[in-house]
Design a protein around this motif. Structure first.
Motif, mmCIF file in Angstrom:
data_model
loop_
_atom_site.group_PDB
_atom_site.id
_atom_site.type_symbol
_atom_site.label_atom_id
_atom_site.label_comp_id
_atom_site.label_asym_id
_atom_site.label_seq_id
_atom_site.Cartn_x
_atom_site.Cartn_y
_atom_site.Cartn_z
ATOM 1 N N MET A 1 36.896 38.912 38.611
ATOM 2 C CA MET A 1 35.987 39.774 39.385
ATOM 3 C C MET A 1 36.722 41.030 39.835
ATOM 4 O O MET A 1 37.793 40.928 40.430
ATOM 5 C CB MET A 1 35.462 39.024 40.609
ATOM 6 N N GLN A 198 27.389 42.974 42.364
ATOM 7 C CA GLN A 198 27.665 41.651 42.898
ATOM 8 C C GLN A 198 26.866 41.526 44.200
ATOM 9 O O GLN A 198 26.509 42.527 44.820
ATOM 10 C CB GLN A 198 29.148 41.485 43.167
ATOM 11 N N VAL A 200 26.156 38.956 47.880
ATOM 12 C CA VAL A 200 26.393 37.804 48.747
ATOM 13 C C VAL A 200 25.281 37.774 49.787
ATOM 14 O O VAL A 200 25.050 38.766 50.492
ATOM 15 C CB VAL A 200 27.767 37.877 49.444
ATOM 16 N N GLU A 214 24.710 33.264 40.355
ATOM 17 C CA GLU A 214 25.781 34.263 40.431
ATOM 18 C C GLU A 214 25.882 34.894 41.815
ATOM 19 O O GLU A 214 26.882 35.541 42.134
ATOM 20 C CB GLU A 214 25.552 35.367 39.392
ATOM 21 N N GLY A 216 26.527 34.853 45.653
ATOM 22 C CA GLY A 216 27.228 34.046 46.639
ATOM 23 C C GLY A 216 26.386 33.843 47.886
ATOM 24 O O GLY A 216 25.476 34.622 48.182
ATOM 25 N N TYR A 227 35.296 34.075 52.161
ATOM 26 C CA TYR A 227 34.629 34.124 50.854
ATOM 27 C C TYR A 227 35.392 35.065 49.915
ATOM 28 O O TYR A 227 35.621 34.731 48.743
ATOM 29 C CB TYR A 227 33.189 34.590 51.022
ATOM 30 N N ARG A 230 38.504 33.599 48.506
ATOM 31 C CA ARG A 230 38.280 32.672 47.398
ATOM 32 C C ARG A 230 37.864 33.420 46.126
ATOM 33 O O ARG A 230 38.311 33.094 45.032
ATOM 34 C CB ARG A 230 37.189 31.655 47.767
ATOM 35 N N ALA A 231 37.000 34.422 46.289
ATOM 36 C CA ALA A 231 36.468 35.119 45.117
ATOM 37 C C ALA A 231 37.462 36.122 44.541
ATOM 38 O O ALA A 231 37.563 36.287 43.326
ATOM 39 C CB ALA A 231 35.165 35.832 45.486
#
Length: 251
Positions: A1, A198, A200, A214, A216, A227, A230-231
């Protein structure tokens, strides 16, 4: 990413929304302005105009300016308002803005301190930019934003595709390198995802049915730093952006 920019919603994401102005408040402001003639009926007429205008805007994904609402109300009741464009500022000085959530502000400052990302405020609001910037400054987060994209400024609301195009221009990076974060599934998650960003979603009760995998999901904006860890585990690692290399945002 690859992540180079964040686009952040405001109400119910970073802040508890504030109230809309009512007709009585608008009348008080107008009667204090020079050369106006405001009948007693203006308050009720404005409330009606505001209601039907916002309903229509939501259907069309447009944003009618506050000045045009004043013009429409004045035309309906015979009021004289020489400068409708000057009304929004003093009205929203009297109406409380949204209250920034302390945990959210702390999380945003944490992200900005650790990650070299462009950050753009992207929200539907009637508040003029000066009013919203003052709110951000009082919460200690105005410096976190490189640019703001407001529906009242561009005349479009989420989820109009051109709203996200304006966000992309403000970020100054490719759309797939922008992460949109907000609390409304259709406007802050699905629409930017379909645009190519992207996304979230802030969803305290968990992932809504039908939301694309896809996208979050976090429970609160305060969860965003974890988050991102982690991503995109390391801002300097492949897929992140190294310190000092942030592209200039387009204001």
């Amino acid at each position: 990413m690859i992540l180079r920019a964040l686009a952040l919603d405001f109400g119910d994401t970073l802040a508890v929304p504030g109230p809309d102005p009512d007709g009585r408040t608008v009348v008080e402001v107008l009667r204090g302005m020079p050369a106006t003639d405001i009948p007693d009926t203006f308050a009720a007429v404005f409330d009606h105009v505001h209601c039907i205008t916002r309903a229509g805007d939501r259907v069309r994904d447009e944003h009618t300016s506050f000045a045009d609402e004043i013009r429409h109300a004045a035309a309906r009741c015979g009021a004289r308002v020489p400068d409708p464009e000057a009304v929004a500022g003093p009205v929203f000085e009297r109406v409380p803005d949204s209250r920034v959530i302390g945990r959210a502000a702390e999380a945003l400052r944490h992200i900005r301190a650790r990650r070299d990302l462009v950050c753009v405020l992207a929200c539907d609001t009637q508040r003029p930019e000066a009013v919203r910037r003052r709110t951000l400054a009082r919460a200690g987060i105005e410096a976190c934003f490189d640019a703001v994209v407001l529906s009242c400024t561009i005349g479009l609301r989420k989820p109009h595709p051109d709203f996200y195009a304006e966000v992309e221009r403000a970020c100054g990076v490719a759309r797939e390198q922008i992460m949109f974060v907000g609390n409304t599934p259709s406007k802050d998650a699905t629409a930017p995802h379909l645009y190519g960003m992207q996304a979230v979603l802030i969803a305290p009760t968990g992932r809504p049915a039908g939301l694309a995998e896809e996208i979050g999901v976090i429970g609160h904006f305060a969860d965003l730093p974890d988050y991102l860890d982690r991503a995109v585990p390391d801002a300097a690692a492949p897929g992140g952006i190294s310190p000092g290399s942030r592209p200039p945002a387009r204001r």
